[in-house]
Scaffold this motif. Structure first.
Motif, PDB file in Angstrom:
ATOM      1  N   ASN A 136       0.839  -1.201   0.000  1.00  6.25           N
ATOM      2  CA  ASN A 136       0.000   0.000   0.000  1.00  6.25           C
ATOM      3  C   ASN A 136       0.871   1.248   0.000  1.00  6.25           C
ATOM      4  N   GLY A 137       0.467   2.239  -0.777  1.00  5.51           N
ATOM      5  CA  GLY A 137       1.119   3.549  -0.763  1.00  5.51           C
ATOM      6  C   GLY A 137       0.181   4.569  -0.161  1.00  5.51           C
ATOM      7  N   VAL A 138       0.511   5.830  -0.332  1.00  2.00           N
ATOM      8  CA  VAL A 138      -0.350   6.899   0.172  1.00  2.00           C
ATOM      9  C   VAL A 138      -1.613   6.965  -0.684  1.00  2.00           C
ATOM     10  N   ASP A 139      -2.709   6.678  -0.040  1.00  2.00           N
ATOM     11  CA  ASP A 139      -4.006   6.670  -0.723  1.00  2.00           C
ATOM     12  C   ASP A 139      -4.024   5.722  -1.916  1.00  2.00           C
TER      13      ASP A 139
END
Length: 213
Positions: free
Chosen positions: A39-42
């Motif tokens: 997962n990344g930012v948003d």
């Protein structure tokens, strides 16, 4: 039989620099399918392909189910059961413990073993008219699990067996009756013999007198 579980690990829960994680509190001898994603930012990436793995076996965590006892005759009892709900592995054996004294230490109870694929056994050589206490446990290759709650069963007396006091009373009564009959016969015989002898003594002079005349 292994139970399938679907487990998703979100790496945001763990340190972002870690490329491995230890999964705890899983069920023993259970088949799992796992997948991960980054997962990344948003942003959430796609899941990886699933990986299948099974946890190692352990001791059974529950006792065998549905323990039932049934007296077959005055010296044997049929014991039956079902596998534990949480075997945590392949059941390799069942252990049947029984005693007539519930306060005895467990190591002094008599025991039988049956293969893990057998769910009933006939316990022979028991004492007639006796109350027995039974419990059953199971084992995997790792070790033994808990026993069932204790259950009891009474072996019956044979249908032809009478109470010992009643039998003794009957025998004594018959013997006394026979003795009385024998005594009466003896007295009657002696009285008859005595009466016969007196009759001969009285008749002898009369007969002798007539012959002399």
């Amino acid at each position: 039989m292994c139970t399938a579980h679907w487990l998703v690990i979100d790496l945001l829960i763990y340190c972002s620099s870690s490329l491995e994680v230890l999964l705890e509190r899983l069920k023993p001898f259970t088949h799992y399918e796992l997948a991960v994603r980054s997962n990344g930012v948003d942003t959430a990436g796609p899941f990886s392909g699933t990986v299948e793995e099974s946890t190692l076996p352990d001791r059974p965590s529950t006792p065998p189910e549905e323990l039932q006892l049934s007296a077959i005759d005055s010296s044997s009892v049929l014991v039956s059961w079902r596998p534990p709900l949480e075997p945590n592995g392949v059941i390799i054996s069942y252990r049947i413990l029984y005693t007539v004294n519930l306060s005895e230490p467990e190591q002094q109870w008599r025991n039988l073993s049956e293969d893990g694929g057998i769910f009933s056994t006939e316990v022979r050589g028991l004492s007639r008219g006796t109350r027995y206490f039974f419990k059953v446990g199971s084992s995997t290759k790792v070790g033994a699990g808990p026993f069932t709650p204790v259950m009891d069963v009474q072996t019956p007396l044979p249908m032809y067996e009478l109470d010992i006091h009643a039998v003794t009373g009957i025998i004594v009564g018959v013997c006394l009756g026979l003795i009385c009959i024998l005594l009466c016969m003896c007295f009657s015989f002696r009285n008859s013999k005595s009466s016969g002898s007196r009759g001969s003594w009285c008749l002898s002079p009369a007969v002798y007198g007539r012959e002399a005349g």
